[in-house]
Design a protein around this motif. Structure first.
Motif, PDB file in Angstrom:
ATOM      1  N   LEU A   1       4.767  11.429  -7.698  1.00 39.16           N
ATOM      2  CA  LEU A   1       4.779  10.490  -6.572  1.00 39.16           C
ATOM      3  C   LEU A   1       6.041  10.652  -5.731  1.00 39.16           C
ATOM      4  CD1 LEU A   1       3.380   7.273  -8.301  1.00 39.16           C
ATOM      5  CD2 LEU A   1       2.248   8.634  -6.526  1.00 39.16           C
ATOM      6  N   PHE A   2       7.166  10.886  -6.394  1.00 35.36           N
ATOM      7  CA  PHE A   2       8.416  11.098  -5.663  1.00 35.36           C
ATOM      8  C   PHE A   2       8.327  12.355  -4.804  1.00 35.36           C
ATOM      9  CE2 PHE A   2      12.646  13.104  -5.419  1.00 35.36           C
ATOM     10  CZ  PHE A   2      13.329  12.103  -4.743  1.00 35.36           C
ATOM     11  N   ALA A   3       7.790  13.446  -5.375  1.00 36.93           N
ATOM     12  CA  ALA A   3       7.666  14.704  -4.628  1.00 36.93           C
ATOM     13  C   ALA A   3       6.702  14.562  -3.456  1.00 36.93           C
ATOM     14  CB  ALA A   3       7.202  15.820  -5.561  1.00 36.93           C
ATOM     15  N   LEU A   4       5.566  13.911  -3.706  1.00 39.91           N
ATOM     16  CA  LEU A   4       4.577  13.722  -2.637  1.00 39.91           C
ATOM     17  C   LEU A   4       5.119  12.808  -1.529  1.00 39.91           C
ATOM     18  CD1 LEU A   4       1.321  13.312  -4.765  1.00 39.91           C
ATOM     19  CD2 LEU A   4       1.893  15.235  -3.259  1.00 39.91           C
ATOM     20  N   GLY A   5       5.824  11.746  -1.934  1.00 38.88           N
ATOM     21  CA  GLY A   5       6.404  10.836  -0.951  1.00 38.88           C
ATOM     22  C   GLY A   5       7.461  11.517  -0.105  1.00 38.88           C
TER      23      GLY A   5
ATOM     24  N   SER B   1       6.698   5.788  -1.669  1.00 39.50           N
ATOM     25  CA  SER B   1       8.040   5.541  -1.151  1.00 39.50           C
ATOM     26  C   SER B   1       9.055   6.232  -2.056  1.00 39.50           C
ATOM     27  CB  SER B   1       8.330   4.037  -1.109  1.00 39.50           C
ATOM     28  OG  SER B   1       9.704   3.810  -0.865  1.00 39.50           O
ATOM     29  N   PRO B   2       9.701   7.308  -1.572  1.00 44.38           N
ATOM     30  CA  PRO B   2      10.687   8.008  -2.406  1.00 44.38           C
ATOM     31  C   PRO B   2      11.823   7.098  -2.858  1.00 44.38           C
ATOM     32  CG  PRO B   2      10.119   9.320  -0.476  1.00 44.38           C
ATOM     33  CD  PRO B   2       9.529   7.962  -0.256  1.00 44.38           C
ATOM     34  N   ALA B   3      12.149   6.101  -2.046  1.00 40.06           N
ATOM     35  CA  ALA B   3      13.230   5.183  -2.423  1.00 40.06           C
ATOM     36  C   ALA B   3      12.856   4.419  -3.688  1.00 40.06           C
ATOM     37  CB  ALA B   3      13.513   4.217  -1.280  1.00 40.06           C
ATOM     38  N   LEU B   4      11.595   3.983  -3.759  1.00 39.56           N
ATOM     39  CA  LEU B   4      11.149   3.212  -4.917  1.00 39.56           C
ATOM     40  C   LEU B   4      10.905   4.117  -6.128  1.00 39.56           C
ATOM     41  CD1 LEU B   4      10.187   0.596  -6.236  1.00 39.56           C
ATOM     42  CD2 LEU B   4       7.909   1.038  -5.277  1.00 39.56           C
ATOM     43  N   THR B   5      10.097   5.167  -5.936  1.00 38.33           N
ATOM     44  CA  THR B   5       9.787   6.049  -7.075  1.00 38.33           C
ATOM     45  C   THR B   5      11.030   6.786  -7.566  1.00 38.33           C
ATOM     46  OG1 THR B   5       9.106   7.821  -5.551  1.00 38.33           O
ATOM     47  CG2 THR B   5       7.385   6.352  -6.384  1.00 38.33           C
ATOM     48  N   GLY B   6      11.915   7.143  -6.633  1.00 35.54           N
ATOM     49  CA  GLY B   6      13.151   7.818  -7.026  1.00 35.54           C
ATOM     50  C   GLY B   6      14.049   6.904  -7.843  1.00 35.54           C
ATOM     51  N   ALA B   7      14.128   5.626  -7.440  1.00 37.38           N
ATOM     52  CA  ALA B   7      14.958   4.673  -8.185  1.00 37.38           C
ATOM     53  C   ALA B   7      14.410   4.453  -9.591  1.00 37.38           C
ATOM     54  CB  ALA B   7      15.020   3.351  -7.421  1.00 37.38           C
ATOM     55  N   LEU B   8      13.082   4.326  -9.698  1.00 35.73           N
ATOM     56  CA  LEU B   8      12.465   4.129 -11.009  1.00 35.73           C
ATOM     57  C   LEU B   8      12.663   5.362 -11.892  1.00 35.73           C
ATOM     58  CD1 LEU B   8       9.124   2.393  -9.950  1.00 35.73           C
ATOM     59  CD2 LEU B   8      11.059   1.339 -11.162  1.00 35.73           C
ATOM     60  N   LEU B   9      12.484   6.540 -11.289  1.00 31.24           N
ATOM     61  CA  LEU B   9      12.640   7.782 -12.032  1.00 31.24           C
ATOM     62  C   LEU B   9      14.069   7.952 -12.524  1.00 31.24           C
ATOM     63  CD1 LEU B   9      11.024  10.280 -12.860  1.00 31.24           C
ATOM     64  CD2 LEU B   9      11.712  11.366 -10.712  1.00 31.24           C
ATOM     65  N   TYR B  10      15.024   7.631 -11.671  1.00 28.87           N
ATOM     66  CA  TYR B  10      16.441   7.729 -12.058  1.00 28.87           C
ATOM     67  C   TYR B  10      16.749   6.761 -13.197  1.00 28.87           C
ATOM     68  CZ  TYR B  10      21.513   7.270 -11.782  1.00 28.87           C
ATOM     69  OH  TYR B  10      22.847   7.220 -12.105  1.00 28.87           O
ATOM     70  N   THR B  11      16.218   5.543 -13.088  1.00 29.96           N
ATOM     71  CA  THR B  11      16.475   4.529 -14.121  1.00 29.96           C
ATOM     72  C   THR B  11      15.952   4.963 -15.478  1.00 29.96           C
ATOM     73  OG1 THR B  11      16.351   2.756 -12.468  1.00 29.96           O
ATOM     74  CG2 THR B  11      16.074   2.116 -14.774  1.00 29.96           C
ATOM     75  N   LEU B  12      14.779   5.614 -15.495  1.00 35.80           N
ATOM     76  CA  LEU B  12      14.145   5.989 -16.764  1.00 35.80           C
ATOM     77  C   LEU B  12      14.625   7.321 -17.324  1.00 35.80           C
ATOM     78  CD1 LEU B  12      10.449   4.948 -16.015  1.00 35.80           C
ATOM     79  CD2 LEU B  12      12.165   3.698 -17.336  1.00 35.80           C
ATOM     80  N   THR B  13      15.324   8.125 -16.495  1.00 36.18           N
ATOM     81  CA  THR B  13      15.685   9.474 -16.973  1.00 36.18           C
ATOM     82  C   THR B  13      17.167   9.826 -16.845  1.00 36.18           C
ATOM     83  OG1 THR B  13      15.150  10.448 -14.805  1.00 36.18           O
ATOM     84  CG2 THR B  13      13.376  10.359 -16.449  1.00 36.18           C
TER      85      THR B  13
ATOM     86  N   LYS C   1       0.819  -1.208   0.000  1.00 31.59           N
ATOM     87  CA  LYS C   1       0.000   0.000   0.000  1.00 31.59           C
ATOM     88  C   LYS C   1       0.857   1.265   0.000  1.00 31.59           C
ATOM     89  CE  LYS C   1      -4.088  -1.848   2.388  1.00 31.59           C
ATOM     90  NZ  LYS C   1      -4.905  -1.775   3.635  1.00 31.59           N
ATOM     91  N   GLY C   2       1.984   1.209   0.710  1.00 26.12           N
ATOM     92  CA  GLY C   2       2.822   2.398   0.828  1.00 26.12           C
ATOM     93  C   GLY C   2       3.815   2.585  -0.302  1.00 26.12           C
ATOM     94  N   ALA C   3       3.935   1.586  -1.180  1.00 27.46           N
ATOM     95  CA  ALA C   3       4.955   1.625  -2.230  1.00 27.46           C
ATOM     96  C   ALA C   3       4.857   2.852  -3.133  1.00 27.46           C
ATOM     97  CB  ALA C   3       4.890   0.339  -3.049  1.00 27.46           C
ATOM     98  N   PRO C   4       3.660   3.255  -3.604  1.00 25.13           N
ATOM     99  CA  PRO C   4       3.594   4.414  -4.503  1.00 25.13           C
ATOM    100  C   PRO C   4       4.136   5.701  -3.893  1.00 25.13           C
ATOM    101  CG  PRO C   4       1.530   3.179  -4.564  1.00 25.13           C
ATOM    102  CD  PRO C   4       2.332   2.631  -3.430  1.00 25.13           C
TER     103      PRO C   4
END
Length: 354
Positions: free
Chosen positions: A55-59, A10-22, A5-8
């Protein structure tokens, strides 16, 4: 489930995905975009990146909010007071300790090596507490000031000055406001809130002297909202919250002792003796009924942390804590929508044990 539930947020998760894609090196970013392209168009990949940014900013904002709330509840002290405690040599007092939350809290603290003074009305300790050298039972009516002072002196003489106080004792009645008797009303307030004053007067001065201590209060979601048939009970729990908030400030300002921590727990309905007679109504209303162990474990964990906190247990109605800040039209609309479920409290008997 909570992790999912908390994954969306989570800055650690969204930040990692964002870094990977950009921003990741081409040898990582290229394959990731290529794989994602099998399922999404380039336009939707762009939307995904935008969503991840939000999501990263909100997290991140959420984590900062939680961190600030945590230090604010600890008098803006950035560190825990855990270093002040030697748990194998600490003494705790738990009221209403023969059953319900109180018994579980007492056993949980004893499992941490703390010697626990268990106060309740029963003539002797429950069988499952006997034989545990960390659990010491005292028969005491915490609504009787002199009885509390007397047992406090005995505890200090025999075991030392307590550094933890858990005001857990509580009773409940199902009386509408116009029907409640003088005897019932006095007993309800004496046990649920006045007793806190007596135990605080008995044990808090030593904590202030030693600049070490943790006071825990068992409240309820009823602290935030009244319920038809339970108004006197709700009044006592609102008073517990008010006492908790004021006492933290008073000890810091008047006694210059920010080291002492204060925690208060607000559980929703739990499977204790206090709700036994209306368990069917709770099940029919689809309200979540907490396992009492969840409440006790949260309190024990908070004490061991060396930090104070307001603990709200029961996620689906946790918003009640902030409902007083809503516009009146919105708050009252919600209250009216809950009218059908508001008359769950058909208890008919006094019960002890939190």
């Amino acid at each position: 489930m909570d992790v999912i539930k908390g994954a969306p947020f989570s800055p650690a998760l969204t930040g990692a995905l964002l870094y990977t894609l950009t921003k990741a090196p081409d040898q990582f970013r290229g394959p990731a975009l290529q794989h994602l392209g099998k399922y999404l168009s380039s336009k939707n990949i762009g939307r995904t990146v935008t969503a991840l940014k939000w999501l990263f900013a909100l997290g991140l904002a959420r984590n900062v909010h939680l961190w600030l709330s945590d230090i604010a509840q600890n008098n803006f002290r950035l560190w825990s007071e855990r270093h002040r405690y030697d748990w194998s040599n600490e003494v705790a007092v738990v009221t209403g300790a023969s059953a319900g939350f109180g018994a579980l809290i007492a056993k949980g603290l004893a499992d941490k090596g703390i010697k626990v003074m268990c106060l309740d009305l029963a003539d002797e300790a429950p069988d499952d507490m006997k034989g545990n050298s960390k659990l010491v039972y005292y028969k005491c009516d915490v609504a009787d000031r002199q009885a509390v002072l007397d047992v406090a002196e005995q505890i200090k003489r025999d075991h030392g000055e307590p550094s933890v106080l858990v005001n857990n004792a509580g009773i409940i009645y199902d009386h509408h406001t116009l029907d409640v008797t003088e005897k019932t009303l006095h007993r309800l307030f004496d046990v649920n809130i006045i007793s806190h004053y007596w135990t605080l007067q008995a044990f808090l001065p030593d904590m202030i002297k030693n600049r070490k201590g943790h006071v825990v209060a068992s409240a309820s979601m009823a602290s935030f909202a009244g319920s038809p048939g339970l108004i006197p009970y709700c009044n006592t729990k609102a008073a517990v919250l008010s006492l908790h908030e004021g006492l933290q400030q008073e000890v810091r300002v008047s006694y210059k002792c920010p080291e002492i921590k204060f925690s208060i727990v607000h559980p929703t309905f739990a499977a204790t003796n206090m709700t036994a007679s209306w368990r069917k109504e709770l099940a029919d209303s689809k309200v979540t009924v907490l396992d009492p162990n969840v409440v006790a474990e949260a309190i024990v964990k908070q004490i061991i942390s060396g930090k104070g906190k307001q603990i709200i247990l029961g996620a689906e109605i946790g918003f009640l804590a902030g409902m007083r800040g809503w516009p009146h039209w919105l708050a009252q609309t919600f209250v009216h929508l809950g009218d059908r479920k508001a008359d769950l409290a058909q208890m008919g008997a006094e019960r002890t044990g939190g």
